[in-house]
Design an enzyme around this catalytic site. Structure first.
Site, PDB file in Angstrom:
ATOM      1  N   SER A 120      15.046  12.454   8.716  1.00  0.00           N
ATOM      2  CA  SER A 120      14.622  13.509   7.552  1.00  0.00           C
ATOM      3  C   SER A 120      14.187  12.749   5.991  1.00  0.00           C
ATOM      4  CB  SER A 120      15.504  14.455   7.252  1.00  0.00           C
ATOM      5  OG  SER A 120      15.842  15.016   8.546  1.00  0.00           O
ATOM      6  N   HIS A 141       8.144  11.968  11.992  1.00  0.00           N
ATOM      7  CA  HIS A 141       9.129  13.003  11.588  1.00  0.00           C
ATOM      8  C   HIS A 141       8.611  14.530  12.300  1.00  0.00           C
ATOM      9  CE1 HIS A 141      11.101  15.603   8.113  1.00  0.00           C
ATOM     10  NE2 HIS A 141      11.927  15.528   9.215  1.00  0.00           N
ATOM     11  N   GLU A 153       5.250  14.241  10.489  1.00  0.00           N
ATOM     12  CA  GLU A 153       4.708  13.520   9.630  1.00  0.00           C
ATOM     13  C   GLU A 153       5.047  12.093   9.954  1.00  0.00           C
ATOM     14  OE1 GLU A 153       6.450  15.901   5.419  1.00  0.00           O
ATOM     15  OE2 GLU A 153       7.979  14.798   6.386  1.00  0.00           O
ATOM     16  N   ASN A 192      10.152  17.764   3.288  1.00  0.00           N
ATOM     17  CA  ASN A 192      11.608  17.924   2.549  1.00  0.00           C
ATOM     18  C   ASN A 192      11.652  17.651   0.956  1.00  0.00           C
ATOM     19  OD1 ASN A 192      13.047  18.601   4.616  1.00  0.00           O
ATOM     20  ND2 ASN A 192      13.232  16.559   5.495  1.00  0.00           N
TER      21      ASN A 192
END
Ligand code: NAI
Length: 285
Positions: A120, A141, A153, A192
């Site tokens: 993450s 990701h 991602e 994130n």
């Protein structure tokens, strides 16, 4: 490079669904977890999921059987990666553990294999030098739940070759995902970083006693139009993950502001890690 065989390492929250997504898109997949209980849970989930899709008329029984044949759950990393073209790592969010795994995998898989991390927050340049193939190590990701969420991602660190990025983007598209490419490595990537702002504020408001977590979730959903509140999302993604992310960041920066919030520490210590254990902020029993 043509990618046909994918190995997913870690069959937890993310890994088992990444493996299923891949197999349902026509890849041959091996999935490994060192925890036998987690591996059994993943096998059960896959069987139930495929049966349900057939029952709902979303998948033919031939396609479900084919997917089950092409998905092997195995107990060792050696078995999982021996023939893989792409390895997707989805184990605990701890840099030292990931580096150790990548060094191991590097020795076990073919020279052409791309090694991706589903981390993450950890950028692949922190892991790539644990291998002999830094140009083939990148971030890929996925989002939770990986069977449902479309975004992936892909991050092109300075060490990553164009060919690697192209192959990984291609795999994501073949999986029916929507990949976005980050041209630079940055902590937390895109989503994130955006999420962290809301989450930190939500935890701060709770720690200050301004409102209950339920009301903060209600406010985010009904005032901002979020599909779920920050505490519901914490339960889904795992309080343990939020704890490890905060601790890793604090270890690196030494800045006390990076420590996980008191509420996250308390929940982590009590084992209230969210949906996967039946209790987090909310009760799932
Ligand atoms: P999890 O704790 O649910 O699953 C991790 C699994 O890896 C566990 O089942 C554990 O037994 C296994 N494992 C640990 N070391 C291993 C090893 N050396 N070899 C094989 N298996 C091993 O964790 P989760 O939530 O699935 O996260 C995994 C990774 O995915 C983390 O890097 C996390 O940052 C990332 N991620 C998590 C998301 C989430 O919502 N939970 C979303 C996107 C990425």
């Amino acid at each position: 490079m043509e990618i046909n065989k994918i190995a997913v390492i870690g069959a937890g929250n993310m890994g088992h669904q990444i493996a299923l997504s891949a197999v349902l898109s026509g890849f041959q997949v091996t999935c490994i977890d060192t925890n036998a209980d987690i591996l059994n849970k993943a096998i059960q989930f896959a069987d139930n999921y495929l049966t349900e899709r057939v029952n709902k008329g979303k998948l033919t029984s031939e396609a479900a059987n084919q997917a089950r044949t092409n998905l092997a759950f195995v107990p060792t990393v050696e078995q999982a990666v021996a023939e893989a073209d792409l390895v997707i790592e989805a184990i605990i969010e701890k840099l030292a553990v990931k580096r150790k795994l990548f060094a191991q995998v590097d020795k076990l898989c073919p020279a052409h294999t791309i090694l991706a991390t589903n981390s993450s927050y950890i950028v692949s340049s922190k892991i790539a030098d644990a291998t002999t193939r830094p140009d083939k190590v990148c971030n890929m990701h996925f989002f939770n739940p990986a069977l449902v969420m479309k975004l992936v991602e892909v991050v092109k660190g300075p060490h990553v070759s164009d060919e690697t990025v192209e192959s990984v983007m291609h795999v994501a598209k073949k999986m029916g995902k929507i990949p976005v490419l980050l041209h630079k490595e940055i902590y937390g990537f895109l989503v994130n970083r955006l999420l962290q702002v809301t989450r930190q504020e939500a935890l701060k408001l709770l720690d200050m006693g301004v409102a209950s977590f339920e009301d903060i979730d209600t406010a985010a959903m009904n005032g901002l139009g979020y599909p779920m509140g920050p505490f519901q999302l914490l339960d889904l993604t795992g309080v343990d993950l939020a704890y490890h992310v905060g601790m890793e960041k604090y270890r690196e920066s030494g800045d006390p502001a990076d420590r996980p919030s008191p509420t996250v520490v308390e929940k982590f210590t009590k084992g209230e890690w969210g949906k996967k254990v039946g209790k987090g902020f909310y009760d799932y029993e």
